[in-house]
Scaffold this motif. Structure first.
Motif, PDB file in Angstrom:
ATOM      1  N   GLY A   1      25.938  16.630  83.337  1.00 20.02           N
ATOM      2  CA  GLY A   1      26.868  17.219  84.145  1.00 20.02           C
ATOM      3  C   GLY A   1      27.843  16.053  84.848  1.00 20.02           C
ATOM      4  N   THR A   2      28.584  16.606  86.011  1.00 16.71           N
ATOM      5  CA  THR A   2      29.431  15.887  86.626  1.00 16.71           C
ATOM      6  C   THR A   2      28.698  15.229  87.788  1.00 16.71           C
ATOM      7  OG1 THR A   2      31.432  15.949  88.213  1.00 16.71           O
ATOM      8  CG2 THR A   2      30.146  17.802  88.133  1.00 16.71           C
TER       9      THR A   2
ATOM     10  N   PRO B   1      31.509  14.306  81.538  1.00 17.39           N
ATOM     11  CA  PRO B   1      31.227  13.847  80.183  1.00 17.39           C
ATOM     12  C   PRO B   1      32.122  14.903  79.067  1.00 17.39           C
ATOM     13  CG  PRO B   1      29.190  13.357  81.200  1.00 17.39           C
ATOM     14  CD  PRO B   1      29.928  14.145  81.979  1.00 17.39           C
ATOM     15  N   LEU B   2      31.686  15.921  79.301  1.00 19.74           N
ATOM     16  CA  LEU B   2      32.319  17.108  78.349  1.00 19.74           C
ATOM     17  C   LEU B   2      33.930  16.986  78.406  1.00 19.74           C
ATOM     18  CD1 LEU B   2      32.060  19.244  76.272  1.00 19.74           C
ATOM     19  CD2 LEU B   2      31.593  20.845  77.830  1.00 19.74           C
ATOM     20  N   LEU B   3      34.230  17.126  79.697  1.00 22.99           N
ATOM     21  CA  LEU B   3      35.555  17.205  79.954  1.00 22.99           C
ATOM     22  C   LEU B   3      36.485  15.892  79.585  1.00 22.99           C
ATOM     23  CD1 LEU B   3      37.668  19.268  81.654  1.00 22.99           C
ATOM     24  CD2 LEU B   3      37.306  17.605  83.420  1.00 22.99           C
TER      25      LEU B   3
ATOM     26  N   ALA C   1      31.803  16.511  71.938  1.00 23.47           N
ATOM     27  CA  ALA C   1      31.647  17.699  72.626  1.00 23.47           C
ATOM     28  C   ALA C   1      30.628  18.426  71.913  1.00 23.47           C
ATOM     29  CB  ALA C   1      32.989  18.344  72.641  1.00 23.47           C
ATOM     30  N   ARG C   2      30.456  18.397  70.879  1.00 25.23           N
ATOM     31  CA  ARG C   2      29.360  19.253  70.370  1.00 25.23           C
ATOM     32  C   ARG C   2      27.803  18.701  70.750  1.00 25.23           C
ATOM     33  NH1 ARG C   2      30.083  22.244  65.891  1.00 25.23           N
ATOM     34  NH2 ARG C   2      31.896  21.083  65.092  1.00 25.23           N
ATOM     35  N   VAL C   3      27.825  17.497  70.808  1.00 26.46           N
ATOM     36  CA  VAL C   3      26.484  16.815  71.116  1.00 26.46           C
ATOM     37  C   VAL C   3      26.226  17.132  72.632  1.00 26.46           C
ATOM     38  CG1 VAL C   3      25.264  14.731  71.568  1.00 26.46           C
ATOM     39  CG2 VAL C   3      26.568  15.088  69.418  1.00 26.46           C
ATOM     40  N   LEU C   4      27.034  16.971  73.491  1.00 27.88           N
ATOM     41  CA  LEU C   4      26.999  17.248  74.786  1.00 27.88           C
ATOM     42  C   LEU C   4      26.745  18.957  74.920  1.00 27.88           C
ATOM     43  CD1 LEU C   4      29.957  15.234  76.307  1.00 27.88           C
ATOM     44  CD2 LEU C   4      27.602  14.677  76.650  1.00 27.88           C
ATOM     45  N   ILE C   5      27.415  19.678  74.447  1.00 24.31           N
ATOM     46  CA  ILE C   5      27.169  21.165  74.629  1.00 24.31           C
ATOM     47  C   ILE C   5      25.612  21.425  74.153  1.00 24.31           C
ATOM     48  CG2 ILE C   5      27.663  23.590  73.891  1.00 24.31           C
ATOM     49  CD1 ILE C   5      30.710  22.388  73.622  1.00 24.31           C
ATOM     50  N   LYS C   6      25.201  20.967  73.070  1.00 20.90           N
ATOM     51  CA  LYS C   6      23.920  21.120  72.672  1.00 20.90           C
ATOM     52  C   LYS C   6      22.928  20.711  73.641  1.00 20.90           C
ATOM     53  CE  LYS C   6      20.745  20.363  68.500  1.00 20.90           C
ATOM     54  NZ  LYS C   6      20.810  19.727  67.429  1.00 20.90           N
ATOM     55  N   ALA C   7      23.234  19.576  74.386  1.00 20.22           N
ATOM     56  CA  ALA C   7      22.432  19.041  75.393  1.00 20.22           C
ATOM     57  C   ALA C   7      22.459  19.875  76.625  1.00 20.22           C
ATOM     58  CB  ALA C   7      22.633  17.711  75.606  1.00 20.22           C
TER      59      ALA C   7
END
Length: 460
Positions: free
Chosen positions: A296-297, A305-307, A318-324
């Motif tokens: 997260g922020t 990081p996703l932003l 983005a896919r890796v971060l969302i999965k995490a």
């Protein structure tokens, strides 16, 4: 009540800002002694100080000796030292006499305490030494005294900051200050650390491995000419050197150690994960997440990081971060959102990813329309309107495309939306397009927007 609620929720009382200030510091500077006392009693001081801390009922206000040092009463200080005063005693804020004398810039008192054998590296309420305090204050005379007396020039604060970093952050101009030069000459900078940072940035795995055998501080940042302070792990992650990232992590590098950036939102912090995400390095992101990097922020004003990955169009990251566990609803203080960025031209794969993650097509279309209006992308607006987009549908906050355009000062977009039949009277949180624009009506485009809206029938 709010402070107590935050503390009970697990907020770190000893956390520092970019120049080492804690919540305790701000409470005291604002005159909130009760809040400062509460925070002090809750969590502060070195492990040794914590063991020695007295119950609150037994606290005493500042000892006379420390008060004399803080006020620069040299004669009284000399008498007290001669009479056997404990020169390393602490006051109710865990401060020692030397720290207070340095804080008040009493050079003569500092000299007396040094001669009397004061602990040069005793920590104050910010977990900082007297040298760190003097370095941040750019006090060349006191820094000289402390260095000559043997103060540890490489000691770190609770936040991992050294005296040299604090001095750099307070310099005026591009050239090293006299205090920085004093610290560097005294060994504050380890050349091996500079070499480790260079090797990490270049992806030179063998060189990194060889340097790590020398037991150097793997988290010490390099100090760049533009005032950035970047750790080896951040440099390796930002450049996508996954093997170097793994090697540094195995050597004990702090996965969440944040680097200092002097400009814009970076003036707060940026983590290795943020650096890897921003630059689209999916494998480095995976290694960091596996090591426990927070997804997260870091806090208000800092993008997640996703932003950052979405902003750069890095779909795989983005896919890796969302999965995490990253949140597709992330936004920053400037109004940028993950969903909005995913609708930008060239981000079609990110758009598809949002659909995969369960965001409805209808919602994304509304976001896309509002985003185009906010950014002034008139071509995209015309295209979507021609394809049948509902110009009066509000986003999650109830703001229509017209309200977004007026708020952002996008004159042409406002005109296009009015021509397409936008309802000029719709409001969000009590604000219409006209009310938003009126707040900045002293600027030419906003005044023109107000005129357009009134011509279209807006009255408030």
């Amino acid at each position: 009540p709010l402070v107590k609620t935050l503390v009970k929720a697990g907020v770190q009382v000893g956390a520092t800002d970019d120049i080492g200030q804690t919540a305790i510091t701000f409470a005291k500077s604002a005159g909130h002694r009760e809040v400062a006392d509460y925070l002090t009693a809750t969590s502060m001081g070195t492990p040794k100080a914590k063991e020695q801390r007295l119950p609150r009922a037994e606290w005493k206000r500042r000892p006379e000796f420390i008060e004399a040092c803080a006020e620069g009463h040299h004669g009284n200080v000399r008498k007290a030292v001669a009479a056997g005063a404990d020169i390393n005693a602490r006051d109710e804020y865990e401060r020692v006499a030397l720290y207070e004398a340095v804080r008040r810039r009493h050079v003569q008192t500092v000299e007396i305490l040094i001669t009397a054998g004061a602990d040069l590296d005793a920590r104050g309420d910010r977990e900082e030494t007297a040298l760190m305090l003097a370095a941040r204050d750019q006090n060349e005379e006191i820094v000289t005294l402390l260095i000559r007396a043997g103060a540890d020039v490489r000691a770190k604060s609770a936040g991992g900051t050294r005296a040299l970093q604090l001095a750099r952050r307070r310099r005026s101009g591009d050239q090293p200050s006299p205090v920085e030069r004093l610290l560097i000459d005294a060994g504050a900078r380890d050349p091996r650390t500079e070499n480790l940072c260079k090797a990490s940035a270049a992806g030179q795995l063998q060189a990194v491995q060889q340097l790590l055998q020398e037991k150097i501080d793997v988290d010490e940042p390099t100090l760049l000419d533009d005032d950035r302070e970047l750790t080896p792990l951040f440099l390796a992650a930002s450049a996508g050197h996954a093997d170097v990232v793994q090697t540094l992590l195995e050597a004990g590098a702090a996965v969440d150690a944040a680097c200092f950036h002097p400009h814009g939102w970076r003036a707060s912090r940026q983590t290795p994960l943020m650096g890897a995400a921003q630059n689209g390095h999916a494998e480095a992101v995976r290694r960091l997440l596996a090591a426990g990097a927070p997804v997260g922020t870091l806090g208000p004003g800092t993008p997640s990081p996703l932003l950052l990955a979405t902003q750069g169009g890095h779909t795989e990251v983005a896919r890796v971060l969302i999965k995490a566990g990253a949140d597709v609803e992330d936004r920053d203080m400037e109004g940028n959102t993950v969903l909005g960025l995913a609708t930008e031209p060239g981000h079609e794969d990110l758009y598809a990813l949002m659909l995969e993650e369960g965001v409805s097509e209808e919602r994304l279309q509304t976001v896309a329309l509002c985003w185009a209006a906010r950014k002034g992308n008139v071509q995209k607006l015309r295209q979507m309107i021609a394809e049948g987009a509902d110009v009066n549908r509000g986003d999650d906050g109830g703001m229509t495309a017209l309200i977004h355009a007026a708020h952002a000062g996008q004159l042409e977009a406002v005109q296009v939306l009015i021509e397409a039949g936008s309802n000029v009277s719709k409001s969000a949180h009590g604000f219409t397009a006209l009310k938003f624009a009126s707040q900045l009506a002293h600027e030419p485009d906003y005044q023109k927007i107000c005129d357009l809206l009134r011509e279209a029938g807006a009255t408030k």
